[in-house]
Scaffold this motif. Structure first.
Motif, PDB file in Angstrom:
ATOM      1  N   LYS A 117       0.836  -1.202   0.000  1.00  0.00           N
ATOM      2  CA  LYS A 117       0.000   0.000   0.000  1.00  0.00           C
ATOM      3  C   LYS A 117       0.873   1.255   0.000  1.00  0.00           C
ATOM      4  O   LYS A 117       0.568   2.241  -0.680  1.00  0.00           O
ATOM      5  CB  LYS A 117      -0.928  -0.008   1.214  1.00  0.00           C
ATOM      6  N   GLU A 118       1.976   1.188   0.720  1.00  0.00           N
ATOM      7  CA  GLU A 118       2.878   2.332   0.804  1.00  0.00           C
ATOM      8  C   GLU A 118       3.549   2.615  -0.545  1.00  0.00           C
ATOM      9  O   GLU A 118       3.607   3.767  -0.980  1.00  0.00           O
ATOM     10  CB  GLU A 118       3.947   2.062   1.872  1.00  0.00           C
ATOM     11  N   ILE A 119       4.039   1.574  -1.214  1.00  0.00           N
ATOM     12  CA  ILE A 119       4.704   1.796  -2.499  1.00  0.00           C
ATOM     13  C   ILE A 119       3.695   2.214  -3.567  1.00  0.00           C
ATOM     14  O   ILE A 119       3.978   3.075  -4.398  1.00  0.00           O
ATOM     15  CB  ILE A 119       5.538   0.573  -2.944  1.00  0.00           C
ATOM     16  N   LEU A 120       2.487   1.666  -3.519  1.00  0.00           N
ATOM     17  CA  LEU A 120       1.437   2.082  -4.460  1.00  0.00           C
ATOM     18  C   LEU A 120       1.093   3.555  -4.248  1.00  0.00           C
ATOM     19  O   LEU A 120       0.967   4.322  -5.207  1.00  0.00           O
ATOM     20  CB  LEU A 120       0.194   1.204  -4.295  1.00  0.00           C
ATOM     21  N   SER A 121       0.978   3.950  -3.002  1.00  0.00           N
ATOM     22  CA  SER A 121       0.692   5.348  -2.672  1.00  0.00           C
ATOM     23  C   SER A 121       1.835   6.255  -3.127  1.00  0.00           C
ATOM     24  O   SER A 121       1.595   7.335  -3.685  1.00  0.00           O
ATOM     25  CB  SER A 121       0.480   5.490  -1.163  1.00  0.00           C
ATOM     26  N   SER A 122       3.050   5.815  -2.917  1.00  0.00           N
ATOM     27  CA  SER A 122       4.217   6.598  -3.325  1.00  0.00           C
ATOM     28  C   SER A 122       4.268   6.760  -4.847  1.00  0.00           C
ATOM     29  O   SER A 122       4.498   7.861  -5.354  1.00  0.00           O
ATOM     30  CB  SER A 122       5.483   5.911  -2.821  1.00  0.00           C
ATOM     31  N   ILE A 123       4.028   5.667  -5.565  1.00  0.00           N
ATOM     32  CA  ILE A 123       4.012   5.733  -7.028  1.00  0.00           C
ATOM     33  C   ILE A 123       2.920   6.696  -7.490  1.00  0.00           C
ATOM     34  O   ILE A 123       3.127   7.522  -8.376  1.00  0.00           O
ATOM     35  CB  ILE A 123       3.809   4.332  -7.641  1.00  0.00           C
ATOM     36  N   TRP A 148      10.369  12.985  -9.444  1.00  0.00           N
ATOM     37  CA  TRP A 148      10.215  11.574  -9.766  1.00  0.00           C
ATOM     38  C   TRP A 148      10.633  10.726  -8.582  1.00  0.00           C
ATOM     39  O   TRP A 148      11.371  11.153  -7.713  1.00  0.00           O
ATOM     40  CB  TRP A 148      10.978  11.189 -11.030  1.00  0.00           C
ATOM     41  N   ILE A 149      10.151   9.511  -8.578  1.00  0.00           N
ATOM     42  CA  ILE A 149      10.352   8.594  -7.467  1.00  0.00           C
ATOM     43  C   ILE A 149      11.823   8.173  -7.402  1.00  0.00           C
ATOM     44  O   ILE A 149      12.473   7.978  -8.426  1.00  0.00           O
ATOM     45  CB  ILE A 149       9.410   7.378  -7.603  1.00  0.00           C
ATOM     46  N   SER A 150      12.336   8.065  -6.200  1.00  0.00           N
ATOM     47  CA  SER A 150      13.752   7.722  -6.026  1.00  0.00           C
ATOM     48  C   SER A 150      13.968   6.218  -5.879  1.00  0.00           C
ATOM     49  O   SER A 150      15.109   5.776  -5.799  1.00  0.00           O
ATOM     50  CB  SER A 150      14.311   8.450  -4.798  1.00  0.00           C
ATOM     51  N   GLU A 151      12.897   5.473  -5.847  1.00  0.00           N
ATOM     52  CA  GLU A 151      12.980   4.007  -5.716  1.00  0.00           C
ATOM     53  C   GLU A 151      13.692   3.412  -6.934  1.00  0.00           C
ATOM     54  O   GLU A 151      13.612   3.934  -8.035  1.00  0.00           O
ATOM     55  CB  GLU A 151      11.572   3.436  -5.596  1.00  0.00           C
ATOM     56  N   ASP A 152      14.379   2.304  -6.712  1.00  0.00           N
ATOM     57  CA  ASP A 152      15.065   1.598  -7.787  1.00  0.00           C
ATOM     58  C   ASP A 152      14.046   1.170  -8.850  1.00  0.00           C
ATOM     59  O   ASP A 152      13.031   0.560  -8.517  1.00  0.00           O
ATOM     60  CB  ASP A 152      15.767   0.374  -7.201  1.00  0.00           C
ATOM     61  N   PRO A 153      14.291   1.469 -10.125  1.00  0.00           N
ATOM     62  CA  PRO A 153      13.338   1.101 -11.186  1.00  0.00           C
ATOM     63  C   PRO A 153      13.038  -0.399 -11.228  1.00  0.00           C
ATOM     64  O   PRO A 153      11.919  -0.794 -11.570  1.00  0.00           O
ATOM     65  CB  PRO A 153      14.038   1.559 -12.470  1.00  0.00           C
ATOM     66  N   ALA A 154      13.996  -1.234 -10.874  1.00  0.00           N
ATOM     67  CA  ALA A 154      13.747  -2.680 -10.869  1.00  0.00           C
ATOM     68  C   ALA A 154      12.707  -3.043  -9.817  1.00  0.00           C
ATOM     69  O   ALA A 154      11.855  -3.913 -10.047  1.00  0.00           O
ATOM     70  CB  ALA A 154      15.046  -3.439 -10.611  1.00  0.00           C
ATOM     71  N   ILE A 185       0.707   5.148 -14.016  1.00  0.00           N
ATOM     72  CA  ILE A 185       1.269   5.767 -12.807  1.00  0.00           C
ATOM     73  C   ILE A 185       2.748   5.419 -12.657  1.00  0.00           C
ATOM     74  O   ILE A 185       3.523   6.236 -12.180  1.00  0.00           O
ATOM     75  CB  ILE A 185       0.460   5.452 -11.528  1.00  0.00           C
ATOM     76  N   VAL A 186       3.144   4.222 -13.075  1.00  0.00           N
ATOM     77  CA  VAL A 186       4.570   3.873 -13.026  1.00  0.00           C
ATOM     78  C   VAL A 186       5.343   4.778 -13.988  1.00  0.00           C
ATOM     79  O   VAL A 186       6.378   5.346 -13.634  1.00  0.00           O
ATOM     80  CB  VAL A 186       4.792   2.380 -13.350  1.00  0.00           C
ATOM     81  N   TYR A 187       4.826   4.937 -15.193  1.00  0.00           N
ATOM     82  CA  TYR A 187       5.481   5.788 -16.203  1.00  0.00           C
ATOM     83  C   TYR A 187       5.647   7.211 -15.691  1.00  0.00           C
ATOM     84  O   TYR A 187       6.729   7.787 -15.750  1.00  0.00           O
ATOM     85  CB  TYR A 187       4.659   5.763 -17.494  1.00  0.00           C
ATOM     86  N   PHE A 188       4.566   7.796 -15.181  1.00  0.00           N
ATOM     87  CA  PHE A 188       4.623   9.186 -14.751  1.00  0.00           C
ATOM     88  C   PHE A 188       5.396   9.372 -13.444  1.00  0.00           C
ATOM     89  O   PHE A 188       5.851  10.470 -13.158  1.00  0.00           O
ATOM     90  CB  PHE A 188       3.215   9.777 -14.631  1.00  0.00           C
ATOM     91  N   SER A 189       5.560   8.322 -12.658  1.00  0.00           N
ATOM     92  CA  SER A 189       6.326   8.453 -11.416  1.00  0.00           C
ATOM     93  C   SER A 189       7.829   8.351 -11.655  1.00  0.00           C
ATOM     94  O   SER A 189       8.622   8.743 -10.814  1.00  0.00           O
ATOM     95  CB  SER A 189       5.905   7.383 -10.409  1.00  0.00           C
TER      96      SER A 189
END
Length: 191
Positions: free
Chosen positions: A49-55, A65-71, A145-149
């Motif tokens: 839920k947290e990563i979905l919210s962050s994305i 843009w999100i700082s999480e690893d793209p993988a 949402i992944v693309y735009f994040s």
């Protein structure tokens, strides 16, 4: 000679097809419950839920843009696609996961975004979600949402992404609740 060799390589490469379908979904047929169990073996409810919210938050920000690893984001995207398909399979089978909770007071923390009826029968979440949007539309939502994040873009997503987001969060809660009740039922049967 060199020209013929290169031509053969190109023709051979054209014939090779890659299977980019998520491993949770590809291959043998699986039940919705198996797919849900696979999802939660690799993803915890709150972390998902947290990563979905962050994305989602980063998808709506134009200059960040999100700082999480793209993988990690890609693996999560594939896992969520699998969970959506699991919910669709569960909805098709229409097996009830109803619990009689009328006598007890349900904590708002236990409900999350679910209504009391959805908490009693989590399958209602999937029925409502797939009545409003198709699997393809959920794929489009997740991909969007992944693309735009993942970058800074001038434009925002052109569709309403709030409702699919709410349905997706509710699907996470409902899937977790179904598996929790299944474990409780198995434990009750063994005792």
């Amino acid at each position: 000679m060199l020209m013929v060799s290169n031509t053969l390589k190109i023709q051979t490469m054209k014939k090779i097809k890659k299977d980019f379908d998520p491993r949770f979904w590809a291959g043998e047929k699986r039940s919705g419950l198996q797919l849900m169990e696979n999802f939660f073996q690799f993803n915890e409810l709150e972390a998902s839920k947290e990563i979905l919210s962050s994305i989602m938050n980063y998808a709506l920000q134009r200059n960040n843009w999100i700082s999480e690893d793209p993988a990690v984001i890609f693996r999560f995207h594939q896992s969520m696609r699998s969970l959506v398909r699991a919910g669709y399979l569960m909805m098709l089978k229409e097996r009830k996961w109803t619990v009689d909770t009328r006598s007890e007071k349900i904590s708002p923390w236990a409900l999350g975004l679910l209504s009391e009826n959805e908490y009693r029968n989590p399958l209602l979440v999937f029925k409502k979600a797939f009545r409003e949007y198709s699997i393809k539309e959920y794929d489009y939502f997740m991909s969007g949402i992944v693309y735009f994040s993942m970058g800074v873009y001038e434009n925002l997503p052109e569709r309403n992404i709030v409702m699919p987001y709410i349905h997706t969060v509710k699907m996470l809660d409902a899937a977790h609740l179904i598996l929790q009740r299944r474990r409780e039922k198995k434990m009750a049967e063994t005792n």
